[in-house]
Design an enzyme around this catalytic site. Structure first.
Site, PDB file in Angstrom:
ATOM      1  CG  ASP A 164       1.602  -2.788  13.221  1.00  0.00           C
ATOM      2  OD1 ASP A 164       2.356  -2.091  13.241  1.00  0.00           O
ATOM      3  OD2 ASP A 164       1.197  -3.746  14.087  1.00  0.00           O
TER       4      ASP A 164
ATOM      5  CD  GLU B  88       8.236  -5.617  11.069  1.00  0.00           C
ATOM      6  OE1 GLU B  88       7.990  -6.685  11.543  1.00  0.00           O
ATOM      7  OE2 GLU B  88       8.583  -4.548  11.746  1.00  0.00           O
TER       8      GLU B  88
END
Ligand code: FUB
Length: 354
Positions: free
Chosen positions: A44, A254
């Protein structure tokens, strides 16, 4: 015997040829980019270029906590953050000391997921999600005089923010905080406006209704709270209609990341179980945004999550896959150049050859 030799010869020749291809000589050659570091697992990656011109990456720090895998991502049981930095893409990468440990976040219980960072007036701000002591995902903020920490967490999470995957956009002298993630990220539990555990763990099962929308709010001048009520972000199809919950190759799941280029705001995100990084564009930070296409085809591993940044005139995609471990919860961050068409479209990348 002679016939057998005739049959085998071309097969053997093809085999020899295949053995000479770069992928056969070096298995890493089948990947679009190589891991930034191999000493720790990182995912991420939220990338920023601060005033010193260096690239700073704020990633999740994956660990093997021995938590069994489930649909809610319980196996992503991270406990701290480490910052990476480099002079430019391809240069040696520094892995900095622990920037923030969950032991030093009074309200947090477990699962420190995707962070992001912002800089204002000599202070660096780290925004991060974690489950609180009641197992509800909240978003917190921590501050430091250094881009690499250590960061000091505020005693409470940011009031009014919830779910996961905070991302900050600095634009027009303001800072905007984006967030949200369905399924294990719990965004569906906030549909009524308040936390509702009974809303369950998926995407509400409404394939013909508008998809659950990510949220945005302008940050206060001190960067520690929301300056306004959170707004829902509309992501529209080519006819101006909201993407539906059943449109799983395009709807938001997301990993929001927002950037500005040539006056256009790009709202980019992951489609979750269909594993695409995609983008939509609009003319202001709040949207609506119109779906435009894919940024990255599926990587190896279940999750896909990214950031997009410009350094010295070149745009880059920071992303992750599981090249090193082959395990979905032990990921490695990467960076690769990103190209735009004349019309502002993003040219789709393929992360590996099969
Ligand atoms: O790293 C934990 C979670 O996995 C992130 O918050 C999601 O975006 C997914 O990448």
């Amino acid at each position: 015997m002679r016939n057998l030799a005739l049959v085998l010869a071309p097969i053997l020749a093809l085999g020899a040829l295949a053995a000479c291809t770069p992928a056969a000589q070096d298995p890493a050659a089948r990947y679009l980019a190589q891991p930034l570091v191999s000493e720790i697992y990182t995912a991420d990656p939220s990338a920023h270029v601060w005033e010193d011109g260096r690239i700073y990456i704020y990633p999740s720090h994956d660990i093997d906590a021995g938590v069994p895998e489930d649909d809610l991502g319980s196996h992503f049981a991270m406990r701290d953050y480490r910052v990476l930095s480099m002079d430019r893409v391809g240069a040696p990468v520094t892995i900095h000391d622990v920037a923030l440990d969950i032991a030093n976040v009074p309200w947090a219980g477990r699962q420190m997921w995707t962070p992001d960072a912002a800089y204002k007036n000599g202070t660096y701000y780290l925004y991060f999600p974690a489950k609180d002591k009641d197992d509800i995902f909240r978003i917190g903020v921590a501050t430091s005089a250094s881009p690499t920490g250590p960061f000091t967490a505020q005693p409470e999470p940011i009031a009014g923010a919830f779910s996961i995957d905070p991302a900050v956009l600095a634009a027009n002298g303001e800072y905007y905080l984006y967030w949200g993630g369905i399924w294990g990220g719990q965004l569906q539990r906030w549909e009524s406006g308040a936390y509702d555990a009974a809303a369950g763990d998926s995407d509400l099962g409404q394939p013909d209704a508008p998809a659950i929308q990510p949220r945005v709010a302008r940050l206060s001048a001190d960067m520690l709270s929301l300056a306004e009520e959170p707004r829902r972000i509309a992501i529209l199809d080519e006819n101006g209609a909201p993407l539906l919950g059943g449109d799983i190759e395009r709807r938001f799941f997301e990993g929001a990341w927002v950037f500005q280029r040539n006056g256009v705001y790009y709202f980019t995100y992951s489609t979750g179980e269909t594993h695409y990084l995609v983008y939509a564009t609009g003319d202001n930070p709040y949207g609506p945004f119109t779906y435009r296409g894919r940024i990255l085809e599926p990587v190896e591993g279940w999750t896909t999550h990214h950031s997009i940044f410009e350094h010295e005139g070149q745009w880059y995609l920071a992303y992750h896959d599981t090249q090193i471990s082959g395990q979905t919860h032990l990921r490695n961050a990467k960076i690769t150049p990103l190209s735009f068409g004349e019309d502002g479209s993003i040219q789709t990348l393929t992360p590996q050859r099969d």
